[in-house]
Design a protein around this motif. Structure first.
Motif, mmCIF file in Angstrom:
data_model
loop_
_atom_site.group_PDB
_atom_site.id
_atom_site.type_symbol
_atom_site.label_atom_id
_atom_site.label_comp_id
_atom_site.label_asym_id
_atom_site.label_seq_id
_atom_site.Cartn_x
_atom_site.Cartn_y
_atom_site.Cartn_z
ATOM 1 N N GLN A 55 -6.666 16.360 13.711
ATOM 2 C CA GLN A 55 -7.592 15.276 14.019
ATOM 3 C C GLN A 55 -7.745 14.319 12.846
ATOM 4 N N TRP A 56 -7.066 14.598 11.730
ATOM 5 C CA TRP A 56 -7.212 13.783 10.529
ATOM 6 C C TRP A 56 -6.150 12.720 10.481
ATOM 7 N N GLY A 57 -6.567 11.500 10.142
ATOM 8 C CA GLY A 57 -5.647 10.375 10.007
ATOM 9 C C GLY A 57 -5.840 9.676 8.678
ATOM 10 N N SER A 58 -5.090 8.609 8.485
ATOM 11 C CA SER A 58 -5.094 7.932 7.195
ATOM 12 C C SER A 58 -6.106 6.800 7.084
ATOM 13 N N SER A 59 -6.796 6.466 8.162
ATOM 14 C CA SER A 59 -7.801 5.394 8.113
ATOM 15 C C SER A 59 -9.109 5.942 7.567
ATOM 16 N N ALA A 60 -9.063 6.351 6.318
ATOM 17 C CA ALA A 60 -10.215 6.953 5.661
ATOM 18 C C ALA A 60 -10.140 6.652 4.171
ATOM 19 N N GLU A 61 -11.262 6.784 3.495
ATOM 20 C CA GLU A 61 -11.276 6.516 2.057
ATOM 21 C C GLU A 61 -10.499 7.585 1.287
ATOM 22 N N PHE A 62 -10.607 8.847 1.711
ATOM 23 C CA PHE A 62 -9.880 9.950 1.092
ATOM 24 C C PHE A 62 -9.167 10.726 2.186
ATOM 25 N N VAL A 63 -7.978 11.245 1.875
ATOM 26 C CA VAL A 63 -7.176 11.989 2.846
ATOM 27 C C VAL A 63 -6.623 13.234 2.161
ATOM 28 N N ALA A 64 -6.774 14.387 2.806
ATOM 29 C CA ALA A 64 -6.162 15.622 2.313
ATOM 30 C C ALA A 64 -4.763 15.729 2.917
ATOM 31 N N VAL A 65 -3.773 15.930 2.057
ATOM 32 C CA VAL A 65 -2.377 15.929 2.496
ATOM 33 C C VAL A 65 -1.664 17.138 1.901
ATOM 34 N N LYS A 66 -0.859 17.816 2.708
ATOM 35 C CA LYS A 66 -0.031 18.894 2.180
ATOM 36 C C LYS A 66 0.951 18.304 1.170
ATOM 37 N N GLU A 67 1.122 18.990 0.067
ATOM 38 C CA GLU A 67 2.008 18.495 -0.983
ATOM 39 C C GLU A 67 3.429 18.251 -0.470
ATOM 40 N N SER A 68 3.875 19.062 0.465
ATOM 41 C CA SER A 68 5.242 18.923 0.990
ATOM 42 C C SER A 68 5.442 17.626 1.777
ATOM 43 N N TYR A 69 4.359 16.974 2.202
ATOM 44 C CA TYR A 69 4.468 15.709 2.933
ATOM 45 C C TYR A 69 4.577 14.509 1.994
ATOM 46 N N LEU A 70 4.284 14.687 0.716
ATOM 47 C CA LEU A 70 4.171 13.577 -0.224
ATOM 48 C C LEU A 70 5.500 13.187 -0.858
ATOM 49 N N SER A 71 5.602 11.886 -1.158
ATOM 50 C CA SER A 71 6.709 11.343 -1.939
ATOM 51 C C SER A 71 6.118 10.472 -3.028
ATOM 52 N N ALA A 72 6.757 10.464 -4.178
ATOM 53 C CA ALA A 72 6.294 9.616 -5.274
ATOM 54 C C ALA A 72 6.604 8.156 -4.967
ATOM 55 N N ILE A 73 5.716 7.270 -5.372
ATOM 56 C CA ILE A 73 5.930 5.833 -5.217
ATOM 57 C C ILE A 73 6.383 5.283 -6.570
ATOM 58 N N PRO A 74 7.544 4.625 -6.615
ATOM 59 C CA PRO A 74 7.972 4.007 -7.875
ATOM 60 C C PRO A 74 6.996 2.901 -8.288
ATOM 61 N N GLU A 75 6.907 2.634 -9.578
ATOM 62 C CA GLU A 75 5.986 1.614 -10.079
ATOM 63 C C GLU A 75 6.294 0.233 -9.510
ATOM 64 N N SER A 76 7.535 -0.014 -9.113
ATOM 65 C CA SER A 76 7.936 -1.334 -8.606
ATOM 66 C C SER A 76 7.517 -1.579 -7.157
ATOM 67 N N ILE A 77 6.966 -0.563 -6.480
ATOM 68 C CA ILE A 77 6.569 -0.681 -5.069
ATOM 69 C C ILE A 77 5.050 -0.672 -4.976
ATOM 70 N N SER A 78 4.491 -1.614 -4.206
ATOM 71 C CA SER A 78 3.039 -1.666 -4.010
ATOM 72 C C SER A 78 2.605 -0.581 -3.029
ATOM 73 N N PHE A 79 1.319 -0.259 -3.049
ATOM 74 C CA PHE A 79 0.788 0.723 -2.098
ATOM 75 C C PHE A 79 0.969 0.234 -0.665
ATOM 76 N N GLU A 80 0.774 -1.065 -0.438
ATOM 77 C CA GLU A 80 0.908 -1.621 0.912
ATOM 78 C C GLU A 80 2.321 -1.425 1.446
ATOM 79 N N ARG A 81 3.312 -1.704 0.621
ATOM 80 C CA ARG A 81 4.703 -1.529 1.057
ATOM 81 C C ARG A 81 5.040 -0.057 1.253
#
Length: 120
Positions: A55-81
């Protein structure tokens, strides 16, 4: 996707209600579990949250995410992109997985390839 999930009367075990909308997320790690080792607080990350079964989505101020779902964002990429990429990229990978592997000189027509999927 959020529109379809809200309109489609799925059983509650597939799409628990109420459902916070949003699947793509990007942000900064502000805390982590005891067994999390891949990222540290302050790291920029992006993820695609589970669309079904949660029932949890990303339209929230804070989101709990399993580490295996995450990818690092390079400094050259904005959060929006970075946040615009996960679901669109997964859709493209799944679509091309269903067709023959492209070879040099072979052309593929993508019907109605617009938006995030068409851009990729």
């Amino acid at each position: 996707v959020d529109y379809k999930l809200r309109r489609n009367p799925m059983p509650n075990f597939l799409n628990p209600k109420p459902k916070i909308p949003g699947g793509d997320v990007a942000g900064v790690v502000v805390g982590k579990g005891m067994n999390a080792t891949k990222f540290e607080e302050g790291d920029s990350v992006a993820a695609l949250l589970p669309l079904l079964g949660s029932q949890w989505g990303s339209s929230a101020e804070f989101v709990a995410v399993k580490e295996s779902y995450l990818s690092a964002i390079p400094e050259s990429i904005s959060f929006e992109r970075a946040a615009a990429l996960p679901l669109a990229a997964l859709t493209v990978v799944q679509a091309f997985d269903k067709v023959d592997k492209p070879t040099k000189g072979k052309k593929v027509l993508i019907q109605a390839g617009a938006g995030g999927v068409g851009t990729i």
